[in-house]
Design an enzyme around this catalytic site. Structure first.
Site, PDB file in Angstrom:
ATOM      1  CD1 TRP A  23      -4.788   3.156   1.091  1.00  0.00           C
ATOM      2  CD2 TRP A  23      -4.822   1.512  -0.419  1.00  0.00           C
ATOM      3  NE1 TRP A  23      -5.337   2.034   1.687  1.00  0.00           N
ATOM      4  CE2 TRP A  23      -5.373   1.014   0.787  1.00  0.00           C
ATOM      5  CE3 TRP A  23      -4.741   0.647  -1.517  1.00  0.00           C
ATOM      6  CZ2 TRP A  23      -5.828  -0.290   0.928  1.00  0.00           C
ATOM      7  CZ3 TRP A  23      -5.202  -0.656  -1.378  1.00  0.00           C
ATOM      8  CH2 TRP A  23      -5.741  -1.111  -0.173  1.00  0.00           C
ATOM      9  CB  SER A  24      -3.190   5.924  -5.476  1.00  0.00           C
ATOM     10  OG  SER A  24      -3.553   4.673  -5.999  1.00  0.00           O
ATOM     11  CB  THR A  25      -0.610   9.276  -1.417  1.00  0.00           C
ATOM     12  OG1 THR A  25      -1.988   9.672  -1.239  1.00  0.00           O
ATOM     13  CG2 THR A  25       0.268  10.483  -1.124  1.00  0.00           C
ATOM     14  CE  LYS A  37      -1.655   4.580  -9.321  1.00  0.00           C
ATOM     15  NZ  LYS A  37      -2.301   3.997  -8.130  1.00  0.00           N
TER      16      LYS A  37
END
Length: 394
Positions: free
Chosen positions: A77-79, A81
């Site tokens: 997921w947003s890791t 980013k």
């Protein structure tokens, strides 16, 4: 086979290795299985570039038919980013990207609806006011790079850019990613592969190649109580936050699908191992170095954690007791101690629990990945227990 609830079965065997000094970290990792409903997970910790913890265990699927192996990747997921931010900082370090230049100087169509002078740094720091689209955006449209970026270029911000931070949950990847594409001619996934993960032999991709489908871990929903907590939070969201987190709404079934895995979503569908996450965030922890190789200049690595102003985040504010501060693509540990006791340590969480951490002062980088979704967007109790044990062991 139905899922077992917490405390109903003994913890699975944990494999891997750790320095004896970090016995408490292994204990915390095992405790996550016993008391925090962990299903499958892996953890890697590096100190000054040396791996001191490399553990994995549990199950790679809900039916518990596949064990989590040493090289099991999972959607983080947003890791993702923080990894996309690394690509942008590499371009800035090479003099190809000016973080203070208007986005429109690289992406002319973006200079509409009051965004003519909006600087690149606002994209990296979630201060662009473009947390989500105003018009309904279907999942199939999210998978279409050209459609999504065209809509973002044309839309107006939800708030005056630069005045507040509001988490750009999905749009971050398209915004930063399109700037990368306009400069290099490559989507972020290809640029990452050619310039960073390929040369460094790091097992991390944006999206998942079809040939890797047989080894990827299956994402598994949170427990009922955690799911209810998240649903209650969603019900209280302001319009900009609903646009960020629910337009479109992505569930576990979608994130396990071939369509999601095949898409280019640089904010949310990075797939990798804990070892890979620790290595990528280790570039920041190593002040630009990965082992003997220099990836970023020391100045560029330091710039990544340049705070952009603490505030109550427009999208995530209700989930934190304190104001938070985003740097240039990553979050500062701050008063929440989200990435350990050093307030200038930094990193990024992924929905459900995953995490990448960089602490240059301590020389620590950490990658934690899992497949049982927790109920929080950030600071999952499993992650926090691991970080506490790491710093207690230094």
């Amino acid at each position: 086979m139905p899922e077992s609830g917490p405390h109903r079965s003994p913890a699975p065997e944990v494999e891997g290795h750790h320095d004896p000094r970090f016995d408490a970290v292994r204990e915390a990792f095992e405790e996550n299985f016993r008391r925090r409903d962990e299903l499958g997970a892996a953890l890697t910790v590096q100190v000054n570039g040396r791996t001191v913890v490399d553990l994995w265990g549990g199950w790679a699927d809900a039916a518990r038919t596949r064990r989590w192996e040493r090289d099991t990747p999972v959607n983080v997921w947003s890791t993702t980013k923080g990894v996309t931010a690394l690509c942008a900082h590499l371009l800035a370090d090479r003099g190809l990207l000016d973080l203070d230049a208007p986005v429109a100087s690289y992406w002319p169509e973006f200079g509409a609806a009051g965004k003519e002078e909006l600087p690149v740094r606002h994209l990296l720091s979630h201060r662009a006011g473009l947390a989500g689209l105003r018009e309904p955006h279907a999942l199939a449209e999210l998978y279409d790079w050209e459609v999504t970026t065209a809509r973002l270029a044309a839309t107006e911000p939800w708030w005056e850019p630069g005045t507040r931070s509001g988490y750009h949950a999905m749009t971050y990847g398209f915004l930063v990613g399109e700037v990368i594409r306009r400069i290099t001619g490559q989507l972020p996934g290809a640029f990452l592969r050619d310039e960073i993960t390929g040369p460094l032999d790091i097992d991390f991709t944006i999206g998942l190649p079809a040939m890797e489908a047989g080894r990827v871990a299956e994402l598994v929903p949170a427990t009922t109580s955690a799911s209810s907590e998240r649903a209650a939070t969603f019900a209280q969201l302001e319009p900009a936050a609903r646009a960020a987190l629910a337009n479109p709404l992505v569930g576990i079934a979608q994130a396990n699908s071939p369509q999601w895995r095949a898409a280019e979503l640089p904010a949310a569908n990075g797939h990798g191992t804990a070892r890979a996450v620790a290595a990528l965030y280790g570039v920041f922890a190593g002040r630009g170095r990965s082992g003997a190789r220099r990836v970023l200049s020391e100045e560029a690595a330091e710039r990544a954690r340049e705070g952009q102003g603490a505030c109550r985040d427009v999208v995530l504010g209700a989930g934190f007791a304190h104001d938070t501060e985003c740097a240039l693509g990553l979050w500062l540990s701050g008063p929440n101690a989200s990435y350990g006791p050093n307030p200038r340590a930094f990193g990024h969480d992924g929905l459900g629990g995953s995490c990448g951490l960089a602490d240059p002062e301590a020389g620590v980088s950490l990658g934690y990945v899992m497949n049982r979704m927790g109920g929080r967007i950030a600071d999952d109790p499993r992650k926090m227990a691991l970080i506490e044990a790491v710093y207690a062991s230094l």
